[in-house]
Design a protein around this motif. Structure first.
Motif, PDB file in Angstrom:
ATOM      1  N   ARG A 109       0.829  -1.213   0.000  1.00  0.00           N
ATOM      2  CA  ARG A 109       0.000   0.000   0.000  1.00  0.00           C
ATOM      3  C   ARG A 109       0.861   1.261   0.000  1.00  0.00           C
ATOM      4  N   ALA A 112       2.324   1.601  -3.532  1.00  0.00           N
ATOM      5  CA  ALA A 112       1.326   2.056  -4.507  1.00  0.00           C
ATOM      6  C   ALA A 112       1.062   3.558  -4.347  1.00  0.00           C
ATOM      7  N   ASN A 149       1.487  -0.317 -10.563  1.00  0.00           N
ATOM      8  CA  ASN A 149       0.358  -0.140  -9.649  1.00  0.00           C
ATOM      9  C   ASN A 149      -0.669  -1.249  -9.818  1.00  0.00           C
ATOM     10  N   GLY A 153      -1.612  -3.757  -6.998  1.00  0.00           N
ATOM     11  CA  GLY A 153      -3.014  -3.886  -6.587  1.00  0.00           C
ATOM     12  C   GLY A 153      -3.470  -5.326  -6.547  1.00  0.00           C
TER      13      GLY A 153
END
Length: 179
Positions: A109, A112, A149, A153
């Motif tokens: 997280r 990202a 990303n 994810g």
């Protein structure tokens, strides 16, 4: 003696004068520059705008570096703490995967979010009069960072599902609960 057929228009720096041949040769003055760019060009010179955007790019990219650095430091500390606790307790292997997955999920997280800041900086960099080379570089960088990303994810989602699976399995086998 004035010319019989003057030109239909004559230009001077301040206005555009249109001389018509219809209805007695009336003239109408219309501003020569109708574009708004000339009006705003002196308001904020391009060099000043470039300086402001450059400062914004630096701040946004610094924020991205800061987010990634804080996330990496946090993950490292958590990893060391978790490893030290695991050595002392000698818990189940599934518990090790659970703790490690939580650390990876949080680090993902941070990564990202940091990549989003970096991409925002790249977009800002091309905000003022970009060249085709800069646009091409932005497209390549955006594609790479978007792919990263997307992959992050997917990894985060997979880790989240694994944590939920382990959590529900641990809850079902906890003492005092029926299997």
């Amino acid at each position: 003696m004035p010319a019989k057929n003057p030109p239909l228009y004559a230009e001077n720096p301040d206005s555009l004068t249109i001389a018509t041949h219809y209805g007695g040769g009336a003239q109408v003055a219309v501003p020569a520059r109708t574009d708004n760019a000339a009006m705003y060009a002196d308001l904020l010179p391009e060099s000043t705008l470039r300086d402001v955007v450059d400062m914004a790019v630096r701040l946004v990219e610094f924020a991205g570096v800061l987010v990634i650095s804080v996330g990496a430091a946090w993950a490292f500390v958590q990893f060391v703490r978790y490893g030290a606790c695991r050595l002392r307790s000698r818990g189940e292997p599934e518990d090790a995967a659970f703790g490690f997955n939580r650390i990876r999920l949080t680090l993902g997280r941070f990564l990202a979010l940091g990549l989003e800041f970096q991409l925002a900086g790249d977009i800002l960099r091309t905000a003022v009069a970009p060249s085709f080379t800069e646009i091409g570089q932005l497209a390549a960088i955006a594609a790479i960072r978007t792919a990263l990303n997307y992959i992050l994810g997917r990894e985060i989602e997979q880790e989240r599902r694994e944590i939920e699976r382990l959590t529900s399995k641990n809850d079902a086998t906890a003492p005092g609960t029926a299997p």
